[in-house]
Design an enzyme around this catalytic site. Sequence first.
Site, PDB file in Angstrom:
ATOM      1  N   HIS A  10       0.822  -1.102  -0.053  1.00  0.00           N
ATOM      2  CA  HIS A  10      -0.039  -0.081  -0.026  1.00  0.00           C
ATOM      3  C   HIS A  10       0.838   1.137  -0.062  1.00  0.00           C
ATOM      4  CE1 HIS A  10      -2.360  -3.037   2.135  1.00  0.00           C
ATOM      5  NE2 HIS A  10      -3.192  -2.820   1.516  1.00  0.00           N
ATOM      6  N   THR A  44      14.969  -5.738 -38.543  1.00  0.00           N
ATOM      7  CA  THR A  44      14.917  -5.589 -40.002  1.00  0.00           C
ATOM      8  C   THR A  44      16.236  -5.120 -40.681  1.00  0.00           C
ATOM      9  OG1 THR A  44      12.445  -4.871 -39.913  1.00  0.00           O
ATOM     10  CG2 THR A  44      13.632  -4.034 -41.965  1.00  0.00           C
TER      11      THR A  44
END
Length: 692
Positions: A330, A564
């Site tokens: 928390h 690529t």
Amino acid sequence: MCFEEFAHCRTCGYTVQQKEFCPDYRLEWVKVLIGQSTKTPKQIGDECGRYGNTIHFFPAAKCPRCAWNPPRPDQVVDHWAWAYHQSVGKFPAEKLPKKFNIVEGEICSSKHFANEPLALVNAALRSATYTNPSIGFDAAQKTVFLRDAASQPTIALISGGGSGHEPSFAGFVGKGFLTAAVAGSVFASPSAEQVFRAIRRVGAEQPQRGVLVLIMNYTGDMLHFGMAVEKARAEGIKTELLVVGDDVGVGRKRGGRIGRRGLAGTVLVQKIAAAAAAQGQSLEQVSQIATLASDNLATVGASLAHVHVPGREITPDELGDEIEIGMGIHNEEGFGRVKTTLKGLVETMLKQLLDQSDSDRAYINVNSGEEVVVMVNNLGGISPLELGAITTEVIDQLDASYKIKPSRLLSGTYMTSLNGLGFSITILKVADKAILPLIDAPADAAGWSPAVRPENWANGIDTTKAEIKEDAPSQDDSAPSNLDLDAAFTISQLQSALKSLIVAEPEVTKFDTIVGDGDCGLCLKTGAEAVLKHLETVSSSGDIDTVHFVRNIALVIESSMDGTSGALYAIFVNALASGLQGQASSQKTAVTPKIWATALQAALKSLARYTPAQPGDRTVVDALVPFVNTLAETLDVQKAVGAARKGSDSTKGMEASLGRSVYVNAEGWNECPDPGAYGLVKLLEGFLGHLN
């Protein structure tokens, strides 16, 4: 939750009881809270003589447990879940100004898809019924439950707590796991009434069957679930409460009478208890095995940042580049903050879990060879890729430093802190031979993902590290082409070009981050470094065969460059070698610019078979084609490089037709060349610089 009972901190669960407030000035404090009092908090405190006890009711006060301040005084209700009972008189909840109404509180801007906390919680709970049709949802009570739970012969298992820890706990409702889960608001415990209704839903028809309520150790949960258990017992429903505290980030001294906080280890206790219940064990037997597991459990967490709760104001994170060790689920602070590596972080965390010389934290004692279950839990914001690296570090250090090999390993998302950038490590000592089969038992719960069947653990974890050997790229062994190059000059020239490309990597990466996915620069740099390393193995004396030299470079590119760019360069350089081979001579021949130009044209033609890219598409081809064509026309390298540079510059502001740039908004492209074209120019400029 009633004003007359207590007020509750949403961040850490701390609850201030009524007896801590001054009853004589209760109404005056409400007036202060909503801005309708003529007195200051100090004046009220002086008058009643109990200022120290009433300060928690003042909007600017810190939570006495986690020291968390509300973002702004006028947003106190968005942080402290104050509730007002009708007995307050003039100021019942429905009469308060809208900005003080918890249900209709103002929504602050934040980086979330859903920013209304209550709607978010309800929608998330509803999703459990979609992923598991055997589950029902009571929206009014924010409770998820097994539809046939009331008629089952086995005991029922209920859990719950504040929302924001998913899949805990709604994600664990299902056959073989939880019978029901009760949810509060984000980081706030559910009310006693919600919990009581859940107990009655699953236990009223068979009151003597038994209901085990299993929760984490947070004050709000303790009070609400405890009150509900007492009410259920008063109605004749056989009910037991088990509270799990497994955190070691905060030691015994600091935890004091509150004890250890509950963390992800709670899920293991719930799984063990649920599996025992599914076997038909009694409430007493299930409680006993669950308590044994809880007593042999330890967890510690770490986080890179505090989380932001949807609907709250965004505030600067104090952590910066530090890591909080022992942070709760928390946002509570933990053991301390450090700057360290993953290895150093895991080392510290394991020491807190297992070091017997640390009397403040030595909750479990695990010796070499003893069986343990290890859970590496994602607090919500860690990628599976990074969690895998964290898991490997944990297991390797357990083996190397403690001679511990887990009998079971769970790595995944089990208990989160919203989208927390952190993880926790849980170690469960197997104190009873029945525990592992209970962990392994099947469960139809969407949030439980052991994935590996028990029989696959028969041989245990193999922590032997495979030696990583770099495979040398294949070497070209074709017949000599008799096209010769001066070895020393060629190697030096290529090294100059590759170093130029490496230096340009930050610029290429910057451009690709704007118009692509940001990987082009590193891909080119990786390939360049691999070729440089290969050149160190090439003899620089005498002449070298051009085709062999180029083909070997192509093999290095194939094995080192991905993406690529890697594919394009590998295809082109392989085709360049073929273009040179097509001009092979029966006698020793020096390679001329014309031979290079002819081979480059052949390579360009081959590349066109695999990509439709043309000049004007904003790709590397915008620089490559002008270079090849100009060299063929002029046999002048300097002019060819100039043409490539001009082609690269022309891509600034050009709309992309191919590649990932197609999917990117064109804003900001005017001064940004295509990254691949720019990288090629830097490579060619390195060649040219060496020639000059």
